[in-house]
Design an enzyme around this catalytic site. Structure first.
Site, PDB file in Angstrom:
ATOM      1  N   ASP A  96       0.882  -1.166   0.000  1.00 50.44           N
ATOM      2  CA  ASP A  96       0.000   0.000   0.000  1.00 50.44           C
ATOM      3  C   ASP A  96       0.916   1.212   0.000  1.00 50.44           C
ATOM      4  OD1 ASP A  96      -1.703   2.106   0.514  1.00 50.44           O
ATOM      5  OD2 ASP A  96      -2.175   1.494   2.569  1.00 50.44           O
ATOM      6  N   LYS A 141       2.298  11.436  -3.208  1.00 51.94           N
ATOM      7  CA  LYS A 141       1.342  10.708  -4.025  1.00 51.94           C
ATOM      8  C   LYS A 141       0.420  11.650  -4.806  1.00 51.94           C
ATOM      9  CE  LYS A 141      -1.928   6.894  -3.494  1.00 51.94           C
ATOM     10  NZ  LYS A 141      -2.453   5.950  -2.518  1.00 51.94           N
ATOM     11  N   GLU A 181      -7.457   0.507  -4.622  1.00 49.01           N
ATOM     12  CA  GLU A 181      -7.470   0.467  -3.157  1.00 49.01           C
ATOM     13  C   GLU A 181      -8.787  -0.062  -2.582  1.00 49.01           C
ATOM     14  OE1 GLU A 181      -6.047   4.401  -2.285  1.00 49.01           O
ATOM     15  OE2 GLU A 181      -4.040   3.851  -2.967  1.00 49.01           O
ATOM     16  N   ASP A 222     -13.074   5.720   2.098  1.00 55.12           N
ATOM     17  CA  ASP A 222     -11.645   5.795   2.425  1.00 55.12           C
ATOM     18  C   ASP A 222     -11.236   7.241   2.696  1.00 55.12           C
ATOM     19  OD1 ASP A 222      -8.896   5.698   2.570  1.00 55.12           O
ATOM     20  OD2 ASP A 222      -8.594   4.674   0.659  1.00 55.12           O
TER      21      ASP A 222
END
Ligand code: AMP
Length: 576
Positions: free
Chosen positions: A6, A68, A147, A170
């Site tokens: 991850d 990211k 994800e 999320d």
């Protein structure tokens, strides 16, 4: 061996399947989650994770975080994140390299392959950049999975039932997304996804920090960083406590800070922030074409879902209790690890459980086993076949459900038996469909339907079709090998006998009707004798050969019989 990774905005983690179980690997400090932070020293030194964060106190401009967000852009970290002149791929590759190092250190061997997760909304450029980062780190990225899919895998939602719909909420440090997934037979499909790449726990830290600094006047950049760190700590405390006192002694050299924040105050502060995420949920639900009542489960991932106010708001919107059985920071890495394990075969034990250990079928005419679902078929599965009536005017068909590898019904195990009522029809005219269905738990359901009446019988076979004692399976398989020759010959005999039982009365009729020419008669009569002899001898191959001989000997006469019948029918129609 395939790693599951991850690569998160604020945190990252790595796992591997060990002895059939997915586990996350801890670093030297015993931590399974590492901050996605990289420090680039002036002289080319590099530090990753907690060590990089520690550098932030003295060298904040050379510490890169949240890279990211810049993946797939031309941005260099000069502009975006400090003065280090690196591309986002390069920064990410340092994090991946550190994860690879931790994994190799824990496992004690080199590992090159990895499954890496990406947000469902990542476009091609962002995915390509992630893959490139993997390559730069010396990893072969064998698969990138979304994800929310990874989260659903770690919750085991792929095994829940044949088809389920799941929403994955999320909320991490810097980004938010809601993804609606449909999972059918282990295949994940994203129905819709909606999010905000500028919404996350960092916002809350900033809000708390602003509240802390209210009335304090100008502070330096470094002190501001300290305040934000303390704000984050206070936020975490408030996920389990009602109140927290924040103290920063001598923050500017001479004055100290102390203030108390309650859960209620925080809830008010974040109300607007939470409703932004709920707005995205509404949009995603709208796009998916589903109502909240269509969802089987709502799963929470990302560290910020630990906040009670977030959980409450999500539960209220979805009108459902939220599933929090998984560690919100670890669920995605765990899902990637499971995916890696399945791909490398390390989780084959789990996969093996999901196949039928023995064939399942029915007894048909002559006591034969008719296989509907062969052994080693992956479950869940469904298969069916059509059958007909064996006799004129048959009123009932009995269905015997069998399990085993032997050719004859009597040598297999009976799992169940039931009867289906039928319309009285001439032999061979009824149509009965039988369907076998095995669900993910290995429970067999047999459905029999008479096509003309539409009558259904559904039977649940209680003993699991899958959980058969290993030793019993072995015995069944080896006995089928041991008896393969006799079994096959028994099947050939039975099939030939059924054919003979049909042929012999028909031949008698042909003879009686005088449809046989003299030169044919001798051959037919000798074939009939041979058939009867082979039946008496119980000789499979001779019977097969004899019935074939009888069949061809009567071919011409049978054609004449059909022709005669047609002429008669025509004459009747014409009234002759
Ligand atoms: P993630 O990107 O999923 O690692 O989420 C990180 C975010 O979760 C950060 O903003 C953290 O401050 C936040 N977080 C972690 N633990 C907690 C907690 N116990 N309560 C509230 N927020 C938390």
């Amino acid at each position: 061996m395939i790693l599951g990774i991850d690569l998160g905005t604020t945190h990252s983690a790595v796992g591997v399947v060990d002895s059939g179980f997915p586990i996350l690997l801890a670093d030297e400090d015993g931590k399974r989650i590492i901050p996605s932070a990289v420090w680039f020293g002036k002289n080319g030194e590099i530090e990753v994770g907690r060590k990089a964060l520690r550098r932030r106190a003295v060298d904040p401009s050379r510490v890169v975080t949240s890279v990211k967000r810049w993946m797939g852009t031309e941005e260099t970290t000069d502009v975006a994140l400090g003065n280090v002149g690196r591309s986002p791929e390069e920064v990410s590759s340092k994090i991946l390299k550190e994860l690879k190092r931790i994994a190799e250190w824990r496992i004690g061997a080199e590992v090159e392959k990895a499954v890496i997760t990406v947000p469902a909304y990542f476009n091609d450029a962002q995915r390509a950049a992630t893959k490139k980062a993997g390559e730069l780190a010396g990893l072969d990225v064998v698969r990138m999975i979304n994800e929310p899919t990874a989260a659903a895998l770690s919750y085991g939602l792929d095994k829940m039932k044949e088809r389920s719909r799941v929403a994955v909420y999320d909320l991490g440090g810097g980004t938010f997304d809601l993804t609606v997934l449909e999972i059918e037979d282990g295949v994940f499909q994203v129905l819709s996804t909606h999010g905000d790449t500028r919404l996350g726990g960092d916002d809350v830290d900033r809000m708390i920090s602003a509240w802390m600094r209210d009335g304090l006047g100008e502070i330096s950049h470094d002190v501001a960083v300290k305040f934000t760190e303390e704000a984050e700590r206070a936020k975490r405390v408030l996920s389990s406590e009602d109140e927290v006192t924040i103290r920063i002694p001598f923050y500017d050299g001479f004055s100290s800070f102390e203030k108390t924040l309650s859960r209620g105050m925080l809830d008010t502060m974040v109300k607007e922030w939470i409703s932004k995420s709920i707005k995205c949920c509404r949009q995603a639900m709208l796009d998916s074409g589903l109502g909240v009542e269509d969802l089987d489960s709502v799963v929470l991932v990302g560290g910020s879902t630990r906040m009670p106010a977030v959980r409450d708001a999500v539960a209220e919107f979805f009108k459902k209790e939220v599933d929090v059985t998984q560690h919100p920071d670890e669920a995605i890495a765990l899902g990637a690890t499971i995916q890696g394990g399945v791909m490398s075969g390390a989780m084959s034990k789990m996969v093996l459980l999901d196949v039928t250990p023995l064939s399942l079928g029915l007894e048909t005419f002559g006591g034969l086993m008719n296989v509907i679902i062969p052994r080693n078929t992956t479950i869940p599965c469904k298969a069916g076949e059509m059958f007909t009536n064996a006799a004129d005017g048959q009123e009932k068909m009995s269905v015997r459900v069998l399990q085993g590898e032997r050719e004859m019904a009597k040598d297999n195990w009976e799992l169940g038996k039931f009867e289906l009522e039928m319309e009285k029809l001439p032999k061979g005219q009824a149509r009965v469909g039988v369907q076998f269905k095995i669900d993910a738990d290995g429970i067999l359901e047999v459905l029999a339907r008479e096509i003309s009446t539409g009558k259904d019988v559904i039977v649940h076979i209680q003993s699991s079709a899958v959980n058969v004692d290993d030793a019993a399976v072995e015995e069944m398989v080896s006995s089928s090998v041991e008896h393969a020759f006799e079994d096959m010959s028994e099947r050939i005999f039975t099939e030939a006998k059924m054919k003979a039982d049909e042929l012999l009365p028909a031949v008698e009729m042909i003879l009686a009707q005088g449809l046989v020419e003299n030169e044919e008669r001798a051959e037919i009569e000798s074939s009939v004798k041979e058939v009867k002899l082979a039946i008496a001898d119980h000789s499979a191959n001779s019977l097969k050969a004899a019935t074939q001989r009888l069949d061809s000997a009567t071919e011409a006469a049978a054609a004449r019989l059909v022709e005669k019948a047609m002429e008669e029918a025509l004459a009747k129609q014409l009234g002759i």
